[in-house]
Every structure is written in C-alpha cells, then in structure tokens.
Design a protein around this motif. Sequence first.
Motif, PDB file in Angstrom:
ATOM      1  N   GLU A 113     -31.892   1.892  -1.578  1.00 16.62           N
ATOM      2  CA  GLU A 113     -32.703   1.125  -2.521  1.00 16.62           C
ATOM      3  C   GLU A 113     -33.305  -0.128  -1.886  1.00 16.62           C
ATOM      4  O   GLU A 113     -34.375  -0.585  -2.285  1.00 16.62           O
ATOM      5  CB  GLU A 113     -31.904   0.755  -3.768  1.00 16.62           C
ATOM      6  CG  GLU A 113     -30.593   0.081  -3.524  1.00 16.62           C
ATOM      7  CD  GLU A 113     -29.418   1.050  -3.584  1.00 16.62           C
ATOM      8  OE1 GLU A 113     -28.345   0.630  -4.052  1.00 16.62           O
ATOM      9  OE2 GLU A 113     -29.576   2.220  -3.185  1.00 16.62           O
ATOM     10  N   SER A 165     -30.249  -5.596 -17.417  1.00 15.26           N
ATOM     11  CA  SER A 165     -30.247  -4.887 -16.131  1.00 15.26           C
ATOM     12  C   SER A 165     -31.536  -5.144 -15.362  1.00 15.26           C
ATOM     13  O   SER A 165     -31.518  -5.436 -14.160  1.00 15.26           O
ATOM     14  CB  SER A 165     -30.088  -3.378 -16.351  1.00 15.26           C
ATOM     15  OG  SER A 165     -28.798  -3.039 -16.782  1.00 15.26           O
ATOM     16  N   ILE A 166     -32.669  -5.041 -16.057  1.00 16.01           N
ATOM     17  CA  ILE A 166     -33.969  -5.216 -15.406  1.00 16.01           C
ATOM     18  C   ILE A 166     -34.137  -6.648 -14.921  1.00 16.01           C
ATOM     19  O   ILE A 166     -34.560  -6.894 -13.777  1.00 16.01           O
ATOM     20  CB  ILE A 166     -35.107  -4.845 -16.377  1.00 16.01           C
ATOM     21  CG1 ILE A 166     -35.003  -3.371 -16.783  1.00 16.01           C
ATOM     22  CG2 ILE A 166     -36.457  -5.153 -15.761  1.00 16.01           C
ATOM     23  CD1 ILE A 166     -35.001  -2.386 -15.651  1.00 16.01           C
ATOM     24  N   ALA A 190     -31.845  -7.200 -11.947  1.00 14.52           N
ATOM     25  CA  ALA A 190     -32.250  -6.445 -10.752  1.00 14.52           C
ATOM     26  C   ALA A 190     -33.383  -7.120 -10.003  1.00 14.52           C
ATOM     27  O   ALA A 190     -33.553  -6.892  -8.800  1.00 14.52           O
ATOM     28  CB  ALA A 190     -32.654  -5.030 -11.154  1.00 14.52           C
ATOM     29  N   ARG A 210     -33.793   3.949 -17.572  1.00 15.30           N
ATOM     30  CA  ARG A 210     -34.472   4.614 -16.450  1.00 15.30           C
ATOM     31  C   ARG A 210     -35.983   4.373 -16.525  1.00 15.30           C
ATOM     32  O   ARG A 210     -36.638   4.091 -15.516  1.00 15.30           O
ATOM     33  CB  ARG A 210     -34.169   6.108 -16.444  1.00 15.30           C
ATOM     34  CG  ARG A 210     -32.696   6.450 -16.235  1.00 15.30           C
ATOM     35  CD  ARG A 210     -32.499   7.950 -16.113  1.00 15.30           C
ATOM     36  NE  ARG A 210     -31.082   8.295 -16.085  1.00 15.30           N
ATOM     37  CZ  ARG A 210     -30.395   8.711 -17.144  1.00 15.30           C
ATOM     38  NH1 ARG A 210     -31.000   8.862 -18.318  1.00 15.30           N
ATOM     39  NH2 ARG A 210     -29.103   8.990 -17.043  1.00 15.30           N
ATOM     40  N   ASN A 225     -37.574   1.923 -18.039  1.00 18.35           N
ATOM     41  CA  ASN A 225     -37.897   0.522 -17.781  1.00 18.35           C
ATOM     42  C   ASN A 225     -37.759   0.178 -16.299  1.00 18.35           C
ATOM     43  O   ASN A 225     -38.560  -0.582 -15.752  1.00 18.35           O
ATOM     44  CB  ASN A 225     -37.017  -0.391 -18.633  1.00 18.35           C
ATOM     45  CG  ASN A 225     -37.558  -0.545 -20.050  1.00 18.35           C
ATOM     46  OD1 ASN A 225     -38.730  -0.862 -20.241  1.00 18.35           O
ATOM     47  ND2 ASN A 225     -36.708  -0.314 -21.035  1.00 18.35           N
ATOM     48  N   ALA A 226     -36.747   0.745 -15.628  1.00 17.27           N
ATOM     49  CA  ALA A 226     -36.607   0.517 -14.181  1.00 17.27           C
ATOM     50  C   ALA A 226     -37.824   1.062 -13.441  1.00 17.27           C
ATOM     51  O   ALA A 226     -38.326   0.438 -12.494  1.00 17.27           O
ATOM     52  CB  ALA A 226     -35.333   1.182 -13.669  1.00 17.27           C
ATOM     53  N   GLN A 227     -38.323   2.217 -13.891  1.00 18.88           N
ATOM     54  CA  GLN A 227     -39.513   2.789 -13.258  1.00 18.88           C
ATOM     55  C   GLN A 227     -40.743   1.943 -13.556  1.00 18.88           C
ATOM     56  O   GLN A 227     -41.579   1.710 -12.676  1.00 18.88           O
ATOM     57  CB  GLN A 227     -39.725   4.220 -13.756  1.00 18.88           C
ATOM     58  CG  GLN A 227     -40.892   4.933 -13.085  1.00 18.88           C
ATOM     59  CD  GLN A 227     -40.985   6.397 -13.485  1.00 18.88           C
ATOM     60  OE1 GLN A 227     -40.345   6.831 -14.438  1.00 18.88           O
ATOM     61  NE2 GLN A 227     -41.776   7.157 -12.762  1.00 18.88           N
ATOM     62  N   LEU A 271     -38.442  -0.903  -9.940  1.00 21.21           N
ATOM     63  CA  LEU A 271     -37.168  -1.355  -9.388  1.00 21.21           C
ATOM     64  C   LEU A 271     -36.382  -0.145  -8.894  1.00 21.21           C
ATOM     65  O   LEU A 271     -36.124   0.792  -9.648  1.00 21.21           O
ATOM     66  CB  LEU A 271     -36.362  -2.112 -10.450  1.00 21.21           C
ATOM     67  CG  LEU A 271     -36.968  -3.427 -10.929  1.00 21.21           C
ATOM     68  CD1 LEU A 271     -36.240  -3.937 -12.164  1.00 21.21           C
ATOM     69  CD2 LEU A 271     -36.921  -4.472  -9.814  1.00 21.21           C
ATOM     70  N   VAL A 274     -31.641  -0.116  -9.521  1.00 21.20           N
ATOM     71  CA  VAL A 274     -30.934   0.073 -10.790  1.00 21.20           C
ATOM     72  C   VAL A 274     -30.453   1.518 -10.866  1.00 21.20           C
ATOM     73  O   VAL A 274     -31.255   2.450 -10.781  1.00 21.20           O
ATOM     74  CB  VAL A 274     -31.839  -0.234 -11.999  1.00 21.20           C
ATOM     75  CG1 VAL A 274     -31.088   0.022 -13.312  1.00 21.20           C
ATOM     76  CG2 VAL A 274     -32.343  -1.666 -11.950  1.00 21.20           C
TER      77      VAL A 274
END
Length: 407
Positions: free
Chosen positions: A134, A264-265, A268, A288, A290-292, A296, A299
Amino acid sequence: MSEMNKLFVCGAGTGDPAQVTPEVSAAIEGARAVACAPRHLHLVRGHANIIEMTDFKECFAKLRKELALGDAAVVVSGDTGLYSLLPLIQKNFPGHEIAALPGISSLQALCARACETWQDAVILSGHGRHIEAERILAAVEHNRSVVFFCDASHDPAWLCRLLSEGGFSDAEVFVGERLGAEEEVFSRGCASFLAECLFDPLSIVLVINEDFTKKTPPLPHDEDFIRGAAPMTREEVRAVIIEKMRLSPESVVWDIGAGTGSVSIAAAQLCRKVCAVEANSEAAELIRQNAQKFRLHNVTVTESTALAALSSLPRPDVVFIGGSGSELAAILEQIAALGGGIRVVVSAVALKTVAACTELLSASAFENFDGAQVAVSRIKTVGNTKIWSAQNPVVIFTAETAAEGGN
C-alpha cells in the motif's frame, strides 16, 4: 593514534570505472587498505591491500587494525547518501574521522537514461527490507514519479504486477538492470507489459504516472462521503476524534465498528495503515467505496465482529472504537493484552457506554485516562428563521494501555 587517520567511504557509482570520480580514485589509491564487495573488485584492482567485504564483522575488524597504521577506504555502491552502508560504517567506527565521497547513483543513471529529472521523485526501496504494497501504491497514486530499488523478492516484474493489480497498468515504467556493468539492460514499457518479463534482481525502476491524483485535504466534510443507511460520525466530532488519536505517518490504526468509514478515511490520510472492522456488510462495502473514492490504498476492511477479527490484525499504535455493542469489555481486554503504549480512543453516546468506558479505561490495565464531551449545534432553517439545532452530545474517552502489571 587511529583517530588521526581517516576512513574514506567511497561511492562507487554504478560500478562503471569511467563513472568513478577522480576524488574517489585518489582516496582508494592513497589508502593503506581498501575494503569492497566482490562485485567492486575491478575498481580496486592493483591495490596492494584489499579486504574483500563478504562478512561485515570480520571486514570491520580488519579495517580497525589498518586504521591504527594509516588511512583506509571502503567502497560502497552508488552514492554514499542514498541507501548506502554509510550509517552502518558510522555506527561501527565511533571516534574515527570519516569522510564520505559521493558517487553517481543508479538512480541518477536511470533517470538520465530516461531523460527524466528526479528532484520531485519519491524514492522507495525493497532491497533487503520490508516494504508494504500500500505504501508503493500510495506513492504512485499521488506522485508523478517514483523510484524503486529492487532485489530478488521485489524485482521489476513483481512491482509491475503490483501496479497492474492496483489500477496502474498503463503507468510508464523504466527499468535499469545491472547499470554500469557490461551486461546492463535498459527497458521501457507500460506496467502490464513489463509484468510478464524477466529481470535481473539487481535492478532499479522509475515509474511515471502522468495521471497522478493530488492528495485530498485532511478532515473531509460529511458531504464528501458516499452515504448509506449506516451511521456516520459527524465532521465536527470526527475532527476531535482525529486530534485525540495523535497520529503519526507511521501509525497503524484499528477502527472498530467503523460504520461508513469516515474515521477510517480521515485517519488514513494521516497514517500508514488503517484496519477497519465492521460486521454490517452494507457498511463494510461503503468503507471500500469511500476508500476508493478518496484514492486511499492503505485501508483494509475486515467484515466481521471485532472479537473474531482482532487476532488477525497487525499490532496497532492507535485503536478507535466507534461501535462495539456488548463486546466493549472483551475488546478492551484483548487490546490491553497486547502490551503497553497503545493509544485507545472511544466515542460514546449512550449513558451505559459512558459508564462502562469510565470503569474500564480507568482500571489498572490502562493509564492516562481522560474524557471530553463534545456538544455540537448546527444552524437549521425553520420557516424564515434560522435557529440552532442541537446534536446528541458525544463523550470521547482516551487512554493508553499500561505496561505489564499496570498502575
């Protein structure tokens, strides 16, 4: 005395004799003894006193004896200031005068062959060291150029496969194999193509991502997230939570009961890795997504109850608990069992959770217990009038796991 003699640390550059600087050549020639790895023997050929550097401890012991009698030299790969043996030499020769003589690094040679500058490049290495996937993907995501030093376990094909799987199959990749040697090879192509090729482990890679994305500002607003039915920590409270977490760029974070993943976001964007644990499948999918959306790569989402998941996660530096239900006491017990120094942050709305946190986090398994209530009111329009609309107050507890035995 040996302190009066000088130890020269000489950058060998790429290993091409034509690229060795006159200053380095003069230091080698004038040294009483010169130590070098077998692959650099051709650079010191003809010297009367060569110490072959195959075992550091044995080599350094011989160098100390030679330094008692005169100047000595150590030949190191590339440049003395870039992933070199200079720090190890300084550690092993305290009290000695050390002079570092720079060389032309393989990074410089590769970028020159690619006609690229490198002053803005992110420089990473998988050469004999652990590096997380990552971290590499994040570097490529947010920077136009990334340089990567390879080894047998992290060769150019491995890197290109990682890039392709991470969404960078079209990134332009330059590979330099055994730069400076007669058998050097220079390759260029997209990541997906080079992922299928064979390369020498002694390689260096330059990745160019013209479509890199700028990092989003930290502490995103509520409207920035993809939303669903799962609860979300509001931005004002989230800002306080992030401050209480005291994150560093190397922090590993657990977000337990992560909901939509707003904490988390936000975390991160500031730390090395976030492990989000969420039992609700819809909420886990939102994390998932939101991380995309925020691009990011650090995560990971574990769709599970906390107690079933924690033993499989890497040791945390910080744990945030936003939702735990009846598992709170057992979760805190597991965290405390990991040893001292883990920062724990818990948000509580229900009175029974406030009472439980007060009792559990002020016990001997934790130290530096503290709490703060955050009460936020937001403007609301009623007819032609704007009024304050109070939100539920949230209590944010903080503590740190105590060393064995507690207080």
